[in-house]
Design an enzyme around this catalytic site. Structure first.
Site, PDB file in Angstrom:
ATOM      1  N   SER A 181      36.373 -17.769  10.453  1.00  0.00           N
ATOM      2  CA  SER A 181      35.688 -18.937  11.013  1.00  0.00           C
ATOM      3  C   SER A 181      35.227 -19.885   9.896  1.00  0.00           C
ATOM      4  CB  SER A 181      34.518 -18.466  11.880  1.00  0.00           C
ATOM      5  OG  SER A 181      33.983 -19.521  12.624  1.00  0.00           O
ATOM      6  N   ASP A 219      40.555 -20.392  21.694  1.00  0.00           N
ATOM      7  CA  ASP A 219      39.413 -20.524  20.787  1.00  0.00           C
ATOM      8  C   ASP A 219      38.641 -21.801  21.117  1.00  0.00           C
ATOM      9  OD1 ASP A 219      37.682 -20.879  18.594  1.00  0.00           O
ATOM     10  OD2 ASP A 219      39.077 -19.873  17.239  1.00  0.00           O
ATOM     11  N   HIS A 258      37.625 -16.931  20.043  1.00  0.00           N
ATOM     12  CA  HIS A 258      37.422 -17.193  18.622  1.00  0.00           C
ATOM     13  C   HIS A 258      37.279 -15.918  17.795  1.00  0.00           C
ATOM     14  CE1 HIS A 258      36.070 -19.199  15.000  1.00  0.00           C
ATOM     15  NE2 HIS A 258      34.917 -18.553  15.035  1.00  0.00           N
TER      16      HIS A 258
END
Length: 321
Positions: free
Chosen positions: A136, A257, A287
Site C-alpha cells: 500500500s 481495490d 486492497h
C-alpha cells in the site's frame, strides 16, 4: 484468531510472544535504530530451522505498523527460508514522529532505507540476494527507497497493492490544500482532511476486519493536511519516473481495490524498464490481499509471491561480492 484479541496484547491472544513465534517456526527480535530523522522501531523474523537464502526488507501501509497482522506477511516469508527485517515508518507504530504525518516522504523513506541498508550490508547477509517489499502506502515509500539506493543494492522489488495512483475519491481537494497552504505551513500537521473510511474498503473478511480494527497502535484520526498533500505529490513523482525502474519486480493488486488504484500496478508493469517484471491481478479481491482476504484468497497471493521470490533467488543467487 481469538475474538478476545481486542483486550489482548497481540492479535493471537495471550500466548507469550516467544512461544507464539516459535510455534510459527521463526525467531523474532525487536530493537530501535537511530536515524538522522528520528528513532525507528524495527523487527526481524529469522527462520528457526532453515538456512537463510536471502533477505527481505518490508514496509507497511498508512496508519499501520510492523506488528499486529502485518507481521503475518513477515512470518510467511521467514518460513520460506528468508530473513525478514521490518521497520515502523516514521510517524507510525513505535517509531518517532507525529502520528501519521508524512510531510516529507523522501525523509520517511530515507530513514527506513538507512536501517535496511545497514542490515543488508552486515554479516552474515551482505552476500545474499536482497529484496524490498512494500504494501500500500509502504509501496510508495519502498519505491522512493529504491530511487534513493545505490545501483545494484537490491536483487528485486515486491509490491502488494502499492499506492502509485490515488483513486479519484481519495485525492485531496486542490481548493482545500490551497486554502491551508495560505496559512504558511501552520496547517500542515492538522488532522482535518476528509476521512474516506479506508479500512472498510481494504478488508473483505469481516472477522479479520474486527481484528485489524483492534490494533492498539493503528492510527484512527483524520488524515493530516501535509500527509495528503505529500501523498499526491509522491504518486505523481513515482508515475513520472516509472521508466527508471530497472530491477526485477513483482507487483500484485486486487481488481476491487477501493484504496489504491489497480492501475498503480498495471502502469508500473507497462512503463518500467526492467527486463524481468511480473504482474498479478486478482479478480474481485480488495486492497489488503494477505491480511484482509479470506484465507483461501490470501494463500493464492502468498503462493504467487513464494514462487516469484524462490525463482529469483535461484536465478540471481549470490551475485554480490
Amino acid at each position: 484468531m481469538p475474538p478476545e484479541s481486542e483486550s489482548s496484547p497481540n492479535f493471537w491472544g495471550d500466548m507469550r510472544e516467544e512461544e507464539y513465534y516459535t510455534s510459527q517456526g521463526v525467531r523474532n527480535t525487536k530493537s530501535y535504530f537511530e536515524t538522522p530523522s528520528g528513532k525507528l522501531f524495527t523487527q526481524s523474523f529469522i527462520p528457526l530451522d532453515l538456512p537463510v537464502r536471502a533477505t527481505v526488507y518490508m514496509s507497511h501501509g498508512y496508519g499501520s505498523d510492523t506488528g499486529w497482522l502485518f507481521q503475518k506477511i513477515c512470518i510467511n516469508f521467514a518460513t520460506w527460508g528468508y530473513a525478514v527485517f521490518a521497520a515502523d515508518l516514521l510517524g507510525h507504530g513505535r517509531s518517532d514522529g507525529l502520528r501519521c504525518y508524512l510531510g516529507d516522504m523522501e525523509k520517511v523513506a530515507a530513514a527506513s532505507l538507512s536501517f535496511f541498508v545497514h542490515t543488508r550490508n552486515s554479516e552474515p547477509y551482505r552476500h545474499l540476494p536482497a529484496f524490498l517489499f512494500g504494501e500500500s502506502m509502504g509501496g510508495a515509500a519502498t519505491m522512493l527507497m529504491y530511487f534513493q539506493s545505490e545501483p545494484n543494492t537490491w536483487t528485486g522489488l515486491i509490491f502488494s497493492a502499492p499506492l502509485f495512483v490515488m483513486p479519484e475519491n481519495m485525492k485531496p481537494s486542490k481548493v482545500r490544500l490551497f486554502a491551508y497552504g495560505l496559512m504558511f505551513g501552520m496547517a500542515d500537521t492538522w488532522a482535518v482532511m476528509p476521512d474516506n473510511k479506508m479500512v472498510g474498503k481494504a478488508i473483505k473478511d469481516p472477522e479479520k476486519l474486527k481484528i485489524i480494527a483492534s490494533n492498539p497502535r493503528r492510527y484512527t484520526g483524520p488524515p493530516r493536511v501535509g500527509t495528503m498533500r505529500e501523498l499526491a505529490r509522491v504518486c505523481q513523482y513515482i508515475q513520472d519516473n516509472f521508466s527508471k525502474v530497472t530491477a526485477p519486480f513483482l507487483t500484485v493488486h486486487g481488481t476491487a481495490d477501493g484504496v489504491t488504484c489497480p492501475t498503480s500496478s498495471t502502469l508500473l508493469y507497462e512503463k518500467a524498464a526492467s527486463e524481468d517484471k511480473s504482474l498479478k491481478m486478482y479478480e474481485g479481491m480488495y486492497h489488503s490481499l494477505i491480511q484482509g482476504e479470506p484465507d483461501e484468497n490470501a494463500n493464492v497471493v502468498l503462493r504467487d509471491m513464494k514462487e516469484w521470490i524462490d525463482e529469483r533467488v535461484a536465478r540471481y543467487g549470490q551475485n554480490r561480492s
